[in-house]
Design an enzyme around this catalytic site. Sequence first.
Site, PDB file in Angstrom:
ATOM      1  N   GLU A   1       0.851  -1.193   0.000  1.00 34.95           N
ATOM      2  CA  GLU A   1       0.000   0.000   0.000  1.00 34.95           C
ATOM      3  C   GLU A   1       0.887   1.243   0.000  1.00 34.95           C
ATOM      4  O   GLU A   1       1.937   1.281   0.639  1.00 34.95           O
ATOM      5  CB  GLU A   1      -0.884  -0.005   1.252  1.00 34.95           C
ATOM      6  CG  GLU A   1      -1.819   1.182   1.371  1.00 34.95           C
ATOM      7  CD  GLU A   1      -2.647   1.157   2.641  1.00 34.95           C
ATOM      8  OE1 GLU A   1      -3.757   1.719   2.633  1.00 34.95           O
ATOM      9  OE2 GLU A   1      -2.185   0.575   3.657  1.00 34.95           O
TER      10      GLU A   1
ATOM     11  N   LYS B   1      -9.670   0.958  -2.477  1.00 35.75           N
ATOM     12  CA  LYS B   1      -9.851   0.439  -1.120  1.00 35.75           C
ATOM     13  C   LYS B   1     -11.270   0.688  -0.619  1.00 35.75           C
ATOM     14  O   LYS B   1     -11.745   1.830  -0.593  1.00 35.75           O
ATOM     15  CB  LYS B   1      -8.828   1.107  -0.206  1.00 35.75           C
ATOM     16  CG  LYS B   1      -8.767   0.593   1.219  1.00 35.75           C
ATOM     17  CD  LYS B   1      -7.652   1.325   1.952  1.00 35.75           C
ATOM     18  CE  LYS B   1      -7.456   0.833   3.368  1.00 35.75           C
ATOM     19  NZ  LYS B   1      -6.349   1.581   4.029  1.00 35.75           N
TER      20      LYS B   1
ATOM     21  N   CYS C   1      -4.955  -3.430   2.906  1.00 35.96           N
ATOM     22  CA  CYS C   1      -4.716  -3.115   4.319  1.00 35.96           C
ATOM     23  C   CYS C   1      -5.936  -3.337   5.219  1.00 35.96           C
ATOM     24  O   CYS C   1      -6.258  -4.476   5.544  1.00 35.96           O
ATOM     25  CB  CYS C   1      -4.172  -1.694   4.437  1.00 35.96           C
ATOM     26  SG  CYS C   1      -3.309  -1.379   6.005  1.00 35.96           S
TER      27      CYS C   1
END
Length: 279
Positions: A44, A119, A160
Amino acid sequence: MSSGLDIALIQTRTPATAREALAHVEPLIREAASGGAKFVLTPEGTNVLEQRRDRREAAITTEDEDVAVLGLRRLAAELGVWLLIGSAIVRSDQAGDGRAANRSLLIDASGGIVARYDKLHVFDVNLPNGETYRESATVRPGDGAAVADTPWGRLGLTICYDIRFPHLHRQLAKAGASMIAIPAAFTAPTGEAHWETLLRARAIETGAFVLAPAQGGLHEDGRRTWGRSTVVGPWGEIIAKADHDEPCIVRAKLDMEAVARARAAVPSLTHDRDYLPAV
């Protein structure tokens, strides 16, 4: 479909500008490819890691203009490897929203973008050590899951904080993902407490390989990330990992037939039942 896949996770400590970030990650990718990796994954924030808002605003640009994204696309084509840019922080293409996108980009061996994923779950937390994060203030969450075809099987894309949402990973597995990428910039407190446990749980639940390249160490903006990039097999076993926060390469060979074996042994993906909600 080949039964063996040589991969490499790139662990970085990404600088605060895209040009510096490219200079940081490019030698590691070259080294990984020279060692035989056919699929290379970065963490990320591969193109910039900066949470000070004024400097971040000055550093980010559109996906089509980002120096690191463009350079990594050229590098994939030059080396003839597939490359997952774990995420690039780029300007959102959503009209009227001034926030950025935290976007995974899957690059094929010709340098083409074959999949994008923004995301879904943004990191808004208050940690016990006093650290507070409000990713939603600067990042617009995505609105769709993503699975992409590769020469070795289907790849599910997450980033993440998505790791804490098991239903997302289960949906990716049901959509045919035999590998799930979880590129991250995990905080040190949550990484120490939860990183490996969550990675192994997502692999066990889905019967998929989990590929988790990470940021590590003390960054220019003062944050500290956990590192410990890890490859987990579909039975939940650790195949390869870094035991530190320093920039490095984590190599692994994946036996893609292990996915079918794990899912045949415990076919939980086929055992869903409808049920009444809890009240």
